[in-house]
Design an enzyme around this catalytic site. Sequence first.
Site, PDB file in Angstrom:
ATOM      1  N   ASP A 100       0.854  -1.406   0.258  1.00 22.50           N
ATOM      2  CA  ASP A 100       0.381   0.315   0.302  1.00 22.50           C
ATOM      3  C   ASP A 100       1.124   0.977   0.024  1.00 22.50           C
ATOM      4  O   ASP A 100       0.199   2.160   0.713  1.00 22.50           O
ATOM      5  CB  ASP A 100      -0.866  -0.132   1.396  1.00 22.50           C
ATOM      6  CG  ASP A 100      -0.097   0.074   2.477  1.00 22.50           C
ATOM      7  OD1 ASP A 100       0.688   0.248   2.442  1.00 22.50           O
ATOM      8  OD2 ASP A 100      -0.955  -0.052   3.706  1.00 22.50           O
TER       9      ASP A 100
ATOM     10  N   ASP B  88       1.639   6.171   2.574  1.00 23.03           N
ATOM     11  CA  ASP B  88       1.766   4.871   2.598  1.00 23.03           C
ATOM     12  C   ASP B  88       0.011   5.411   2.911  1.00 23.03           C
ATOM     13  O   ASP B  88      -0.050   5.895   3.749  1.00 23.03           O
ATOM     14  CB  ASP B  88       2.083   4.725   4.448  1.00 23.03           C
ATOM     15  CG  ASP B  88       1.411   3.704   5.508  1.00 23.03           C
ATOM     16  OD1 ASP B  88       0.592   3.064   4.876  1.00 23.03           O
ATOM     17  OD2 ASP B  88       2.173   3.908   6.432  1.00 23.03           O
TER      18      ASP B  88
ATOM     19  N   LYS C 208       2.956  25.054  21.027  1.00 25.20           N
ATOM     20  CA  LYS C 208       2.533  24.825  19.559  1.00 25.20           C
ATOM     21  C   LYS C 208       3.813  23.706  18.678  1.00 25.20           C
ATOM     22  O   LYS C 208       3.981  24.179  17.764  1.00 25.20           O
ATOM     23  CB  LYS C 208       1.416  24.817  18.773  1.00 25.20           C
ATOM     24  CG  LYS C 208      -0.298  24.973  18.880  1.00 25.20           C
ATOM     25  CD  LYS C 208      -1.039  26.024  18.315  1.00 25.20           C
ATOM     26  CE  LYS C 208      -2.648  26.251  18.943  1.00 25.20           C
ATOM     27  NZ  LYS C 208      -3.035  27.086  18.204  1.00 25.20           N
TER      28      LYS C 208
END
Length: 255
Positions: A107, A212, A157
């Site tokens: 995949d 992926d 963040k």
Amino acid sequence: MHAVILAGGKGTRLRPYTTCVPKPLVPIGDRYSILEIVMHQLAHYGFTHVTLAIGHMGTLIRSFVGDGSRFGLQVTYLEEATPLGTIGPLLGALGSLPEHFLVMNGDVLTNLNYAKLLRGHAASSAPVTVATYAREVRSEFGVLDIDGGTITHFREKPVFNFMVSMGIYGFSRETLERYPAGRPFGFDDLVLDLLSRETRPASFPFDGYWLDIGRPEDYDRANADFDRYIGMLMPGMTLGTPVPAPDAYLNGAPA
């Protein structure tokens, strides 16, 4: 030049796309399946033999790929009666594999030169060579370091950078000969065992295109990217009439 493609998973994270079609046969850009792109790439880079490890909906993959002749490849199959993980399917078939071979997930969408990876591995003394990719994860939250109930550091963040496995490996047969066949054995099990014995895998860093395709958002991105990158992902291909979509084989039509 031999490659093993792991195509036996159920693709549960990619539902509903994989409800009726195994993940390696999910179409990209309404033109080619993931597996078809990979098979073309392997032939382009000089591979002659492919072993497909199949399980879930494996008969559909057999019907679609056949003996591999339409890709210019010789294809054989390994069937999993029960899931054996990433490495488990190989352990009972080492006698049919050459000294060095490629192993990859079914995949993966990338323009990695598989032959360069395998040649580099064969020339090394590493037990396994892992294609690696730099990823960046941005936190949605402010991150706190806490010691003894007090905050010692704050990052708003932050961005975390790390290397990940691309799901593509160069293997040496002797690396796997010590492990028993017939039981589940994953790539994580292998790497942890190698590290515990101070036998370190090698990294093959790559900075090109890689996806992926494990989640619906990854699949959506692959479809959005495909027309732009088709020449890169299908090297040497004369792009003409699209091939039949994988769902044409759901009723057992010949490849």
